[in-house]
Design an enzyme around this catalytic site. Sequence first.
Site, mmCIF file in Angstrom:
data_model
loop_
_atom_site.group_PDB
_atom_site.id
_atom_site.type_symbol
_atom_site.label_atom_id
_atom_site.label_comp_id
_atom_site.label_asym_id
_atom_site.label_seq_id
_atom_site.Cartn_x
_atom_site.Cartn_y
_atom_site.Cartn_z
ATOM 1 N N SER A 22 0.807 -1.221 0.000
ATOM 2 C CA SER A 22 0.000 0.000 0.000
ATOM 3 C C SER A 22 0.846 1.281 0.000
ATOM 4 O O SER A 22 0.492 2.240 -0.691
ATOM 5 C CB SER A 22 -0.971 -0.001 1.179
ATOM 6 O OG SER A 22 -1.972 -0.957 0.942
ATOM 7 N N THR A 67 -4.484 -3.625 7.780
ATOM 8 C CA THR A 67 -4.229 -4.957 7.254
ATOM 9 C C THR A 67 -4.092 -5.927 8.412
ATOM 10 O O THR A 67 -4.341 -5.549 9.575
ATOM 11 C CB THR A 67 -3.021 -4.965 6.283
ATOM 12 O OG1 THR A 67 -2.910 -6.263 5.703
ATOM 13 C CG2 THR A 67 -1.710 -4.607 6.976
ATOM 14 N N LYS A 71 -8.167 -5.991 10.874
ATOM 15 C CA LYS A 71 -9.398 -5.666 10.143
ATOM 16 C C LYS A 71 -10.694 -5.931 10.914
ATOM 17 O O LYS A 71 -11.678 -5.251 10.702
ATOM 18 C CB LYS A 71 -9.441 -6.433 8.817
ATOM 19 C CG LYS A 71 -8.445 -5.939 7.783
ATOM 20 C CD LYS A 71 -8.639 -6.746 6.524
ATOM 21 C CE LYS A 71 -7.747 -6.285 5.400
ATOM 22 N NZ LYS A 71 -8.165 -6.873 4.115
ATOM 23 N N ASP A 108 -12.711 -3.746 -0.228
ATOM 24 C CA ASP A 108 -12.271 -4.944 -0.957
ATOM 25 C C ASP A 108 -13.300 -5.392 -1.999
ATOM 26 O O ASP A 108 -12.939 -5.847 -3.076
ATOM 27 C CB ASP A 108 -11.996 -6.094 0.024
ATOM 28 C CG ASP A 108 -10.710 -5.877 0.800
ATOM 29 O OD1 ASP A 108 -9.790 -5.220 0.269
ATOM 30 O OD2 ASP A 108 -10.618 -6.351 1.953
ATOM 31 N N GLY A 136 -12.935 -17.272 3.711
ATOM 32 C CA GLY A 136 -12.269 -16.362 4.644
ATOM 33 C C GLY A 136 -12.702 -14.923 4.406
ATOM 34 O O GLY A 136 -13.743 -14.660 3.782
ATOM 35 N N ILE A 226 -7.619 -14.256 -6.896
ATOM 36 C CA ILE A 226 -7.261 -13.029 -6.191
ATOM 37 C C ILE A 226 -5.818 -13.071 -5.675
ATOM 38 O O ILE A 226 -5.301 -12.088 -5.190
ATOM 39 C CB ILE A 226 -8.261 -12.641 -5.085
ATOM 40 C CG1 ILE A 226 -8.149 -13.573 -3.901
ATOM 41 C CG2 ILE A 226 -9.694 -12.641 -5.587
ATOM 42 C CD1 ILE A 226 -8.775 -12.914 -2.676
ATOM 43 N N TYR A 228 -1.944 -12.730 -6.116
ATOM 44 C CA TYR A 228 -1.162 -11.957 -7.098
ATOM 45 C C TYR A 228 0.339 -12.202 -7.010
ATOM 46 O O TYR A 228 1.113 -11.573 -7.744
ATOM 47 C CB TYR A 228 -1.497 -10.465 -7.021
ATOM 48 C CG TYR A 228 -1.328 -9.855 -5.648
ATOM 49 C CD1 TYR A 228 -2.404 -9.769 -4.783
ATOM 50 C CD2 TYR A 228 -0.091 -9.381 -5.234
ATOM 51 C CE1 TYR A 228 -2.253 -9.222 -3.521
ATOM 52 C CE2 TYR A 228 0.068 -8.837 -3.976
ATOM 53 C CZ TYR A 228 -1.024 -8.767 -3.126
ATOM 54 O OH TYR A 228 -0.861 -8.229 -1.872
ATOM 55 N N GLY A 249 -5.039 -11.183 -9.697
ATOM 56 C CA GLY A 249 -5.440 -10.511 -8.460
ATOM 57 C C GLY A 249 -4.818 -9.150 -8.216
ATOM 58 O O GLY A 249 -5.230 -8.437 -7.289
HETATM 59 P P1 ATR Z 1 -8.348 -14.335 3.807
HETATM 60 O O1 ATR Z 1 -8.790 -13.383 4.863
HETATM 61 O O2 ATR Z 1 -7.240 -13.829 2.957
HETATM 62 O O3 ATR Z 1 -9.485 -14.871 3.001
HETATM 63 P P2 ATR Z 1 -8.271 -16.665 5.517
HETATM 64 O O4 ATR Z 1 -9.408 -16.111 6.314
HETATM 65 O O5 ATR Z 1 -7.108 -17.250 6.250
HETATM 66 O O6 ATR Z 1 -7.638 -15.553 4.587
HETATM 67 O O7 ATR Z 1 -8.859 -17.722 4.483
HETATM 68 C C1 ATR Z 1 -8.047 -18.598 3.755
HETATM 69 C C2 ATR Z 1 -8.930 -19.498 2.872
HETATM 70 O O8 ATR Z 1 -8.077 -20.441 2.194
HETATM 71 C C3 ATR Z 1 -9.939 -20.308 3.668
HETATM 72 O O9 ATR Z 1 -11.096 -20.483 2.895
HETATM 73 C C4 ATR Z 1 -9.195 -21.631 3.842
HETATM 74 O O10 ATR Z 1 -10.027 -22.732 4.072
HETATM 75 P P3 ATR Z 1 -10.530 -23.086 5.580
HETATM 76 O O11 ATR Z 1 -11.674 -22.154 5.869
HETATM 77 O O12 ATR Z 1 -10.913 -24.508 5.511
HETATM 78 O O13 ATR Z 1 -9.337 -22.845 6.471
HETATM 79 C C5 ATR Z 1 -8.515 -21.753 2.511
HETATM 80 N N1 ATR Z 1 -7.371 -22.676 2.570
HETATM 81 C C6 ATR Z 1 -6.157 -22.437 3.109
HETATM 82 N N2 ATR Z 1 -5.362 -23.534 2.980
HETATM 83 C C7 ATR Z 1 -6.110 -24.484 2.357
HETATM 84 C C8 ATR Z 1 -5.863 -25.837 1.923
HETATM 85 N N3 ATR Z 1 -4.673 -26.434 2.120
HETATM 86 N N4 ATR Z 1 -6.864 -26.499 1.286
HETATM 87 C C9 ATR Z 1 -8.067 -25.907 1.072
HETATM 88 N N5 ATR Z 1 -8.362 -24.647 1.464
HETATM 89 C C10 ATR Z 1 -7.398 -23.932 2.080
#
Ligand code: ATR
Length: 287
Positions: A22, A67, A71, A108, A136, A226, A228, A249
């Site tokens: 940023s 960040t 948040k 976002d 997430g 998303i 990048y 992304g």
């Molecule tokens: P953000 O805020 O950037 O969305 P987050 O809240 O940590 O980050 O979300 C990460 C996403 O990636 C989640 O949907 C996560 O799935 P879970 O809700 O089951 O944790 C997904 N994710 C991360 N590692 C994964 C993996 N190895 N296989 C499948 N999904 C994964």
Amino acid sequence: MRITGRTRLAGIMGWPVAHSRSPALHNFWLEEQGIDGVYMPLPVQPEQLGQALRALPALGFRGCNLTIPHKQQALSIVDRIEPLARRIGAINTIIVAPDGSLEGRNTDAFGFRENLRDAIPDWNPSAGPAVVLGAGGAARAVVAALIEARVEEIRLVNRTEARAELLARELTVPSARITVHPWIARNSALADAGLLVNTTSLGMADEPELKIDLTQLPLSAVVVDIVYVPLETTLLAAARRRGHRVVDGLGMLLHQGRPGFEAWFGAPVRVTRELRAAILTTLSAHR
Ligand code: ATR
């Protein structure tokens, strides 16, 4: 850069914050527009977020971005929360009002929509269901943007199904049908879809690959990642090889910064090829 007594101030609070692009983004726009302003990285520990945010008006800051990990916590600190930020459950932009009060927004969803609009101006929200991988914070913003765009059916696919169920319940509206699908069924969830969006961290540098078979995805569907870093993920490369139109992304990151910049520094800004190139250089320099 010349700092004067009138220099307008904004920044980004995070812990850690050094990885954030940023400052490069906003200082690019400040320089491009010849505005007497500066945008600072502000390392703020989670326990001190309240103190730091409350200090913004006293220090003359126009506002800031937030960040990881701030948040969600900011929701209980600011004076006003824009309805969209409340729905998404996260604040990424804070505006200091003339009376010193703090308004929390989430840009976002705006970033996602504008990136898609920029890349695929003729994308049709009625072309078919949208499949969203992940549940997430990023998925929440994407789902909010898809609802706003009037997509009629959103298929949520997440490893942890309960998290997708919660997202669907919290963001549900009469105009859209949000369905939840198990992670193991991700390939078949693509049938007759018009859009596929990866919001998971899979495919990001140093993370596992996203394993998905696109065979059932209609060739007319647009594929958005998303992630990048890297810019061309394995998902986008596979989709491109099949003939899909793809969207990376980086544009979402750049577009989400626009509303804050415009509020703090009073000038509209654009996402140009030069900006993309400048930020891409910082991405490779940090890796
Ligand atoms: P953000 O805020 O950037 O969305 P987050 O809240 O940590 O980050 O979300 C990460 C996403 O990636 C989640 O949907 C996560 O799935 P879970 O809700 O089951 O944790 C997904 N994710 C991360 N590692 C994964 C993996 N190895 N296989 C499948 N999904 C994964």
